[in-house]
Design a protein around this motif. Sequence first.
Motif, PDB file in Angstrom:
ATOM      1  N   GLN A 143     115.168  89.681  63.530  1.00 17.34           N
ATOM      2  CA  GLN A 143     116.064  89.071  64.518  1.00 17.34           C
ATOM      3  C   GLN A 143     115.801  89.649  65.907  1.00 17.34           C
ATOM      4  O   GLN A 143     115.681  88.910  66.898  1.00 17.34           O
TER       5      GLN A 143
ATOM      6  N   SER B  27     120.522  79.725  68.404  1.00 15.07           N
ATOM      7  CA  SER B  27     120.950  79.008  67.204  1.00 15.07           C
ATOM      8  C   SER B  27     120.498  77.552  67.240  1.00 15.07           C
ATOM      9  O   SER B  27     120.096  76.980  66.221  1.00 15.07           O
TER      10      SER B  27
ATOM     11  N   GLU C  21     120.336  80.615  61.278  1.00 14.36           N
ATOM     12  CA  GLU C  21     120.147  81.970  60.755  1.00 14.36           C
ATOM     13  C   GLU C  21     119.642  82.947  61.812  1.00 14.36           C
ATOM     14  O   GLU C  21     119.584  84.144  61.569  1.00 14.36           O
TER      15      GLU C  21
END
Length: 448
Positions: free
Chosen positions: A267, A336, A342
């Motif tokens: 991420q 997003s 996710e």
Amino acid sequence: MASKVASSVESVIGTLKTSHFVRNVAMVGGGIAAAQAIAIAFMPFLTRLYGPEAFGVAAAFAAIINIITPLSTMGYANAIVMPDSDDDAVAVARLSILCGLCMVPLSLITVHLGKPWLASWTGMEKASYMLYLIPLSLFISAFLSVANESAIRANLFKAKARAYVESTAVTNISKLVGGVLAPSGLLLITLTLAGQATNFMMQMLRVPRTGVLKPSNWFGFEGIRAAAVSQRDFSIYRMPQSILNAASVGLPVILLASLFGTSFAGQYSLSVLVLGAPSMLLGQAVGEVFYPKITRAITAQSPDAAGLLTKVTLGLLAIGVVPFGIIFFWGDFIFSLIFGAEWELAGIYSQWVSVWFLGTLVSGASTAALPALRLQRFLLIREIVAVGSRVGVLYIGFSIFQSDIIAIVLFSIVGVLLSLSIVYVAFRRLLVSSKEWQLDNINRQTDN
């Protein structure tokens, strides 16, 4: 009044059109922009094929590579642009390649002996075999670094930009096809290394193979002792500084992977990758063209050096505020929407990382001026402070608050402060030097 403004605007436009500096920046920037546009265009597809964990494994490996890459040439590749004569530049290139060839077996031994520790430290226990790609990466980096710096010295910005664009396209197409067939972190790593090798080969096919750009001149021992001595600041100060900088920047990836898991590292890596696109576009384009220009201006003790640095710095600030400001306010929603639900956490990270990247972008011109201002030692000290402060704030975020988001917020704030320190020191030294140059000129005129 309106006619005067119009005349001034026309004058500025005319100056920009005829400026070699602006044209070179546009050429490099256009190439990097195209390459980054390609990478960003493929990213929404790649994020849905590979997922955060695969990106996290690739990011952890990349963090290790970024830390040790300066060792591939011991920092000497960055000095290729410095010598006045081509023969001396060839000697520096020869020294850089020799360092790279020596580092490959040493890195292989290190990986073999320290694999369990490295795998645990980076959260790559399930894929520790990937660490054996480190020696190959160092080998490719050595040759690519020498080729890049040699092209910059020869002002072959167009050839360098085209090679980068084409290799980026090939790499991302390969990642897309591989993601459909067999997505994995190993595939991302392997294709990234293949892309760097492709970049080197395409670049060498486009440049005149003479002087420092002739690969056969990179091998041998002639002149390497003198090159090592004359450019020792790059090995003593620039190389450790680059390692420390990469270590401090890569700490969030490594700690997120080891403490929270590779998906968290993935991420964070996406947020850095996406925001690094505009930062790299402007910073590298201006840096590669500005570095030799400001070096010549300072070496010649030009009175225009301070003004040149001021104009470029303010220009970078004005341009960077818009894209990074948008991410700061709406990053979570944008990530997003574009990359999938996710990846919302990557968007939250990006809101604060954007502030850090803006500071890095603005300080790019000052960083390029530091070698000519003989401030390599400052860079090394600054990176030592950076590592300590970044480790400290990450410890506070991860251990005390037990929050990955707080850790990234504190890390980004420290990054801004460190960037501002470079701007302050560079301008202060240049202003002092400018006054000394003026006094020297007055004394010479008086003597004559």
